[in-house]
Design an enzyme around this catalytic site. Structure first.
Site, PDB file in Angstrom:
ATOM      1  N   GLY D 211       0.793  -1.221   0.000  1.00 25.32           N
ATOM      2  CA  GLY D 211       0.000   0.000   0.000  1.00 25.32           C
ATOM      3  C   GLY D 211       0.821   1.265   0.000  1.00 25.32           C
ATOM      4  CG  LEU D 237      -2.664  -2.362  -4.212  1.00 23.33           C
ATOM      5  CD1 LEU D 237      -2.352  -1.798  -5.589  1.00 23.33           C
ATOM      6  CD2 LEU D 237      -3.213  -1.301  -3.292  1.00 23.33           C
ATOM      7  CG  ASP D 238       1.033  -3.153  -3.516  1.00 25.32           C
ATOM      8  OD1 ASP D 238       1.301  -2.808  -4.681  1.00 25.32           O
ATOM      9  OD2 ASP D 238       0.835  -2.351  -2.604  1.00 25.32           O
ATOM     10  CD  GLU D 239      -0.981 -10.236  -1.684  1.00 20.20           C
ATOM     11  OE1 GLU D 239      -0.312 -11.182  -2.130  1.00 20.20           O
ATOM     12  OE2 GLU D 239      -1.061  -9.983  -0.477  1.00 20.20           O
TER      13      GLU D 239
END
Lengths: 295, 295, 295, 295
Positions: D211, D237-239
């Site tokens: 994040g 997100l960000d995964e």
């Protein structure tokens, strides 16, 4: 500094086939086709064809699909195909632990590390003997139930001492000799006998700081990185083919004795890594250089 | 991965003075002026004033110019000056070896590493006892002539077991407890008792992969770097102030058990480094963070 | 490879005082006491006393507590105290941007990196001119609105060419000359004129692979690590005092041109780091070595 | 931090064949036998069979032995053999430069790095356009003669803005979208459209500090290592699947803005490395993880 190699006890069913030969069309195919026909399931494979030197290298991990894999039959059947390519090859069985002899002087950091990895099964080796020109490390070795040979050496007795060493190597069936900070220069004759199966750790980033007291040389020069080099020995001191190198940062406040202290971790990790690469059949010798199929 | 800290047996004549206090004009001067007046020769000094948190930290290595340095007199004379700055300070004598207790479960890679550094004088500690909830590592510890306490633990017996641990810590005068892969969560009460003097190694790059089986979490996530974190314990699991972290590259062919194997070297180097930093008085605790005057 | 140094535009109110002198009792005190008396608030300080060479070095970041700090008065008042210790010192104002001249040949990776950091304020320098013995990099430099001097060089015209270079250095008031892969050996006379204020990047881990084509030498030798060395120039080629070194892993499949390609990142990061250390006054020259108060 | 990948302009005669399929006996053979029969000379090959997920992956570099290699004929002839193994494959011609679109916000360190490598031929890409939600970086891009699209975005206009972005991607024929610190979350729809061909750089060692403002999170936590993660985007997100990660040491004196500054070099090297791995066809997507045949 990289962490150690995988260093697994090669697993229950994984065989390793390594081969090398002069560059030529079909080198990969001759290996992989035979494996397919032999119903061998390839789990990992790496090959490299050296455009400058004209050498080909391949390493394959596989498991037989069927029970009752016959290694001798495999070798016999593959040999004529390999011969067409002037290919030398080696087949390594699952769970193979390479018999080794370790040579040391008084410093124990590399020896202790190798003993630990051996004792806990983290390096697929069998330490058959430890040889030293000093008696100091006998208790450590004895605790691991490993024979310790104290063979003192002087310039005059060097031939006799090396004969003793050679006898141990032969009697133990050692396939690898590890010079774990042995601090003695081997004779040309001994280097030749051990060609390709003796690994030395030198406490500098070769070719920088060859010879004696490399950390003191490094201090004088004011370098900001020190390192260690694991290499096969050859007749030319500190010039043998490099397997792997390790490095660490140092600074102005590190006196020579601090470099020695900091270097210990670099040396033992670098040596252990080189031994792991060798026993996992990841290293190929080719003239003065190595091909290393690392992970 | 960096090589180990200097890890010297603190040398024959080098004292260490560390101090911390709230930020204020004159904090350095109050220390250095006193050292000058006491005819103490400063060989290395580092100070830091934290603009965000308002804390001041200083570490000085010095040697007395004159024979007959009187530590008690030094402390007594400096105390009132320090008090003006609400400054806490600590004076450490040359050659001090911190008494420690090590706690382990079954994994021996960190323990073996600490024992080796202790045995060879590379870490200025005295290992007074090793405590485990399993009997497995007794022979290794016994060979080093160190008492081994096997205190089994179950959820029901945890309070009693921790009482046994605490008794050993007190009776041995341990000033540091090293959790060398102990694998048990300490109670809040125990954490409080050991605040600032218990170092844990967690096998991940915190705050990533807290809790159980971090290498398996790392495998699932497909990370390309794994690491280890040495930190002071506190009541919040895997959230204590971080001292140092180590890291190494991994790849797709590393199964969870390979990550475990590769992680061993990272863990033991990271823990040994943290212990060295602590015993050389290089670490200052400040809320949830640390100030580390590394070399 | 470490990331770059902090490389801040030195912040609004932070002054830097650096000093060095022969070792003696009271060297730290003479600096810190004066700062206290001058109501200067020390935010970071590092000192080192070299036991082997007998040199003392100190670097202090501070901010004046009161408005209207008078640097000239500070210098004038400190000078006599410093003189008692045969101490040379330098006071650097907040926001100082060191005027520099960059010298290049045809390779642009280091130049491009320095221009980027300069343009974005990440390096506290003012690039006053770029000098090259080739015309190739003029457009890149022109886009940054920086004068570009094309001074061709042949063995016969070397003295004249160096005179042109020296004129630019003098006219621009450059306090640092950065040899960003200049590929020409400076004359002894030029080395002397630029002593302590000319930084070169050599594309090897010195003292390994001095001289020409180090990556080709590295390939021949079969090393597993390559690196770069940023150092002050002196009259002895590739032997000047080392500021910092960078390193990266290579393997058997890296042909000489691959080493060249991989080396570019190492070179530019190492050079930029050295320049940052120099302009932040973190580097002290002491005979053939440097003291570097890094962060 | 490792140095960049080889990043060669793929050489004059080297083709790349990549393939993946479910695990099965004969997967390597079906590829290598066909290459042999097609008189293709294999110079480098790596394969991996994932025991846990049951996937097979292979990457081969080869050069045709004969003139007049016909890629279409090669594909047509190999297709039925591949089909037997449910194998998808891709053939990449020598000198291929992947058309890409880069998306940025205001930070230019990653963009500048990619532009430099592109301009000097160090990355085999063609930058067809740069898209930003801010006008700031237009001059830098214009100097490289690359179209710059300023598409502002607000929560309300997001669908329209993404439609503009998508139009550019389609019109330019971009096969890869590089999010070089774009700082906007893409919609699920956009993520799906770009699945497997959009690389993002996140400025932390994921899964730590997901994040916003990861460096500020890292400062709060007091970590001693910071890093960057290059990954394929996905809807979470960000995964997304991680391609590569970079890391660097930090300390107590690094305020959040210092972490930001130090992180820039890590980010740009990590992103450039990921792009190089992707365009050299070294990365295979497999569920949530990647197989990367690195050098």
């Amino acid at each position: 500094m990289s962490p150690m190699n995988r260093s697994v006890d090669m697993s229950a069913d994984t065989w390793i086939l390594t081969a090398q030969c002069p560059s030529r069309l079909g080198t990969v195919d001759v290996v992989t086709r035979f494996l397919k026909e032999s119903r061998c399931y390839i789990t990992e494979q790496q090959s490299f064809d050296d455009r400058l030197s004209g050498g080909f290298f391949i390493r394959t991990e596989f498991r037989p699909e069927d029970d009752g894999f016959d290694a001798d039959a495999f070798r016999a059947a593959f040999a004529p195909r390999a011969a067409e390519f002037a290919m030398s090859f080696e087949l390594t069985a699952p769970g193979t632990r390479l018999p080794v002899v370790i040579m040391v002087s008084k410093a124990d950091h590399c020896l202790n590390d190798l003993l630990y990895r051996y004792r806990t099964g983290q390096l697929p080796i069998k330490i058959r003997a430890v040889i030293s020109n000093h008696p100091d490390l006998e208790p450590l070795v004895a605790w691991h139930d490993i024979p310790y040979h104290h063979f003192p050496i002087t310039p005059e007795t060097k031939p006799e001492q090396e004969a003793q060493v050679w006898q141990v190597v032969q009697e133990t069936g050692a396939e690898l000799v590890i010079l774990a900070r042995y601090m003695q220069v081997l004779s040309s004759d001994m280097c030749e006998k051990l060609a390709g199966r003796a690994i030395n750790i030198h406490h500098s980033l070769l070719p920088g700081f060859k010879g004696a007291k490399p950390y003191h040389q490094a201090y004088e020069k004011g370098v900001k990185l020190v390192g260690a080099t694991a290499h096969y020995i050859n007749d030319d001191l500190d010039e043998g083919p490099i397997i792997t190198q390790g490095v660490g940062a140092v600074g102005h406040a590190d006196y020579p004795e601090d470099l020695v202290a900091k270097g210990r971790d670099i040396e033992r990790l670098t040596l252990a890594r080189a031994v792991a690469l060798h026993v996992e059949r990841r290293v190929f010798l080719h003239d003065k250089r190595t091909v290393v199929f690392d992970r």
